[in-house]
Design an enzyme around this catalytic site. Sequence first.
Site, PDB file in Angstrom:
ATOM      1  N   SER A  77      11.409  -1.255 -33.619  1.00 58.40           N
ATOM      2  CA  SER A  77      10.221  -1.273 -34.218  1.00 58.40           C
ATOM      3  C   SER A  77      10.343  -0.711 -35.503  1.00 58.40           C
ATOM      4  O   SER A  77       9.072  -0.523 -36.164  1.00 58.40           O
ATOM      5  CB  SER A  77       8.872  -0.686 -33.279  1.00 58.40           C
ATOM      6  N   ASN A  88       5.557   8.569 -25.841  1.00 57.99           N
ATOM      7  CA  ASN A  88       4.324   8.104 -25.671  1.00 57.99           C
ATOM      8  C   ASN A  88       3.138   8.635 -25.965  1.00 57.99           C
ATOM      9  O   ASN A  88       2.049   7.863 -26.480  1.00 57.99           O
ATOM     10  CB  ASN A  88       4.235   7.842 -24.000  1.00 57.99           C
ATOM     11  N   THR A 137     -32.356 -24.189 -42.503  1.00 58.31           N
ATOM     12  CA  THR A 137     -32.106 -24.297 -41.298  1.00 58.31           C
ATOM     13  C   THR A 137     -31.389 -25.409 -40.979  1.00 58.31           C
ATOM     14  O   THR A 137     -31.828 -26.559 -41.579  1.00 58.31           O
ATOM     15  CB  THR A 137     -32.905 -24.126 -40.288  1.00 58.31           C
ATOM     16  N   HIS A 138     -30.308 -25.623 -40.167  1.00 64.41           N
ATOM     17  CA  HIS A 138     -29.535 -27.113 -40.048  1.00 64.41           C
ATOM     18  C   HIS A 138     -29.068 -27.385 -41.291  1.00 64.41           C
ATOM     19  O   HIS A 138     -28.643 -28.525 -41.364  1.00 64.41           O
ATOM     20  CB  HIS A 138     -30.273 -27.998 -39.139  1.00 64.41           C
ATOM     21  N   SER A 198      -6.675 -28.072 -60.486  1.00 65.69           N
ATOM     22  CA  SER A 198      -6.016 -28.843 -59.743  1.00 65.69           C
ATOM     23  C   SER A 198      -4.668 -29.338 -60.482  1.00 65.69           C
ATOM     24  O   SER A 198      -4.793 -29.481 -61.928  1.00 65.69           O
ATOM     25  CB  SER A 198      -6.626 -30.194 -59.631  1.00 65.69           C
ATOM     26  N   LYS A 221     -11.108 -30.540 -62.279  1.00 66.68           N
ATOM     27  CA  LYS A 221     -11.235 -29.473 -61.028  1.00 66.68           C
ATOM     28  C   LYS A 221     -11.412 -27.950 -61.279  1.00 66.68           C
ATOM     29  O   LYS A 221     -10.699 -27.388 -62.142  1.00 66.68           O
ATOM     30  CB  LYS A 221     -10.200 -29.759 -60.083  1.00 66.68           C
ATOM     31  N   ASN A 269     -11.426 -25.179 -58.535  1.00 67.09           N
ATOM     32  CA  ASN A 269     -11.469 -24.937 -57.060  1.00 67.09           C
ATOM     33  C   ASN A 269     -11.942 -23.610 -56.504  1.00 67.09           C
ATOM     34  O   ASN A 269     -11.054 -22.554 -57.155  1.00 67.09           O
ATOM     35  CB  ASN A 269     -10.134 -25.382 -56.472  1.00 67.09           C
ATOM     36  N   GLU A 283     -11.962 -19.786 -50.074  1.00 65.62           N
ATOM     37  CA  GLU A 283     -11.389 -20.659 -49.130  1.00 65.62           C
ATOM     38  C   GLU A 283     -10.294 -19.946 -48.216  1.00 65.62           C
ATOM     39  O   GLU A 283     -10.174 -20.002 -47.068  1.00 65.62           O
ATOM     40  CB  GLU A 283     -10.654 -22.018 -49.813  1.00 65.62           C
ATOM     41  N   TYR A 316       2.073   4.026 -19.812  1.00 64.99           N
ATOM     42  CA  TYR A 316       2.900   3.388 -21.079  1.00 64.99           C
ATOM     43  C   TYR A 316       3.616   2.218 -20.725  1.00 64.99           C
ATOM     44  O   TYR A 316       4.551   2.361 -19.454  1.00 64.99           O
ATOM     45  CB  TYR A 316       3.629   4.511 -22.018  1.00 64.99           C
ATOM     46  N   GLN A 347       4.138  -1.733 -27.682  1.00 62.32           N
ATOM     47  CA  GLN A 347       4.735  -1.531 -29.124  1.00 62.32           C
ATOM     48  C   GLN A 347       4.296  -2.635 -29.941  1.00 62.32           C
ATOM     49  O   GLN A 347       4.392  -2.733 -30.974  1.00 62.32           O
ATOM     50  CB  GLN A 347       6.181  -1.642 -28.943  1.00 62.32           C
ATOM     51  N   LYS A 393       1.314  -2.963 -32.831  1.00 62.22           N
ATOM     52  CA  LYS A 393       1.079  -2.489 -34.354  1.00 62.22           C
ATOM     53  C   LYS A 393       0.915  -3.700 -35.418  1.00 62.22           C
ATOM     54  O   LYS A 393       0.162  -3.656 -36.222  1.00 62.22           O
ATOM     55  CB  LYS A 393       2.400  -1.613 -34.620  1.00 62.22           C
TER      56      LYS A 393
HETATM   57  N1  ARG Z   1       8.017   2.335 -30.587  1.00 66.11           N
HETATM   58  C1  ARG Z   1       7.310   2.655 -29.530  1.00 66.11           C
HETATM   59  C2  ARG Z   1       6.122   2.036 -29.319  1.00 66.11           C
HETATM   60  O1  ARG Z   1       5.466   1.548 -30.631  1.00 66.11           O
HETATM   61  C3  ARG Z   1       7.240   4.191 -29.086  1.00 66.11           C
HETATM   62  C4  ARG Z   1       6.951   4.703 -27.796  1.00 66.11           C
HETATM   63  C5  ARG Z   1       8.383   4.359 -26.917  1.00 66.11           C
HETATM   64  N2  ARG Z   1       8.177   4.946 -25.851  1.00 66.11           N
HETATM   65  C6  ARG Z   1       9.099   4.769 -24.769  1.00 66.11           C
HETATM   66  N3  ARG Z   1       8.893   5.246 -23.754  1.00 66.11           N
HETATM   67  N4  ARG Z   1       9.918   3.758 -24.838  1.00 66.11           N
HETATM   68  O2  ARG Z   1       5.221   2.051 -28.379  1.00 66.11           O
END
Ligand code: ARG
Length: 467
Positions: free
Chosen positions: A23, A110, A155-156, A277, A283, A285, A290, A317, A322, A325
């Site tokens: 990650s 964790n 309204t509408h 455009s 144009k 825009n 948008e 966990y 993971q 993120k």
């Molecule tokens: N990269 C992991 C995550 O984002 C970190 C935690 C990993 N923990 C584990 N027991 N493998 O969740």
Amino acid sequence: MAKMWDARFSKTENKRVNDFNSSISFDSRMYKEDITGSMAHATMLGKCGIITKAESDLIVKTLGEIFSDIESGKLLFDPEAEDIHMFVEEVLTSRIGDTGKKLHTGRSRNDQVALDIRLYLRNEICEIRSLVNSLLSVLIDLAEKHTKDVMPGYTHLQRAQPVTFGHYMMAYYQMFMRDDIRLSQTFERTSVSPLGSGALASTTYSIDRQFVADILGLSGVTENSIDSVSDRDFLIELCFDLSVIMMHLSRFSEEIILWCSTEFGYIELDDAFSTGSSIMPQKKNPDIAELVRGKTGRVYGNLMTVLTMMKGLPLAYNKDMQEDKEAVFDSVDNAKICLELFTAMISTMNIKTEKLREAASYGFINATDCADYLVSKGLPFRDAYRVSGKLVAYCIENKTDLESLPLDKYKEFSPLFENDVYEAVNLDNCVNRRTVYGGPAEASVKHQIALAKKYLKNTCICLRTYD
Ligand code: ARG
């Protein structure tokens, strides 16, 4: 590079598997939080006598150097590292050997990752709140300038009753103020420390969890070690808060897009926020509006991603987590850029107040007021409503309006009409008689503005910082 768990494993590693597992490409953005959390942990280990004071000091000092080296570009993230936590620890150990290996005492990745993401998001929440607060100030400014500028309320999407542009802006103010409050509440739930929960069952070392929380400026510690490492509610909440912000921005964008069409012509966007455009020379825009409307979809999608990812996970966990993120980072990045550009766009737009008034004049948006006039002369509302409806039908057929219809015509529909009907259907009067709390009258909108200013003055976006 040799893996940290080589002792337990007999097969050599597989690059495809490692890449899949890694990650670092996206969690490296939490390096500051990871290092800060580790510094706090090491300081606590030293204070509690779990490692020596000298070891603790060396770890903290070296982590500081690693931080500076990352900032200056001297130290680059290793794409082969499994994640930011492993990377920092590996660099630390490569620099100070055995002492570095002591950092992870009484800790697991964790609780470490749970801490890092909380620290990271609370920072982002503060930044997002300042962007929301800038938008709120722009809305207040716009409202203040236009408390007298009558426009049709819809309204509408049909012209309904007269309001003012100032009243309209304050409606959006309310929506974004609620967003700001929601963010501040999410901030509170994010600002607690899970560190000390270990992998899930805490630790046998006599650590001081509160001490770590204090160093980090967090308001307290989580209550249950299993929950601490398996909870991502705060992150889901933020994804939700950002989805609502995007929904509000998207509704506003839709109005901006309509308003700058020739059909409405209520506003003109500054050239900096429009594009031309490649084929049609005439144009202009509203691309920014948008795109904001369009990006709402991905922010909703991220909320669905994290909700679905968590659904069905057994405690505590699981590696699935993971995946939280990239989703939340994408929502944060997009909400921030949308808030910033949207605010700049509306603060520079040109509002065509004469067009607003013209639109308010030809839609019979004073028909309710005409009925209310008859009610004031003693007619029950339902009967008054019918008379007003017939008048509107007559005006449409004869291409006129309630303001210009002669009094003898009015009288053909009801003998109750007198000369003062013209005052009753006058647009400014229609607005300014609505002095009800929350209504469009200038006095009411000024009161809304005063409350809004008070909110902005008293609201606090404070991040108790750590060094
Ligand atoms: N990269 C992991 C995550 O984002 C970190 C935690 C990993 N923990 C584990 N027991 N493998 O969740």
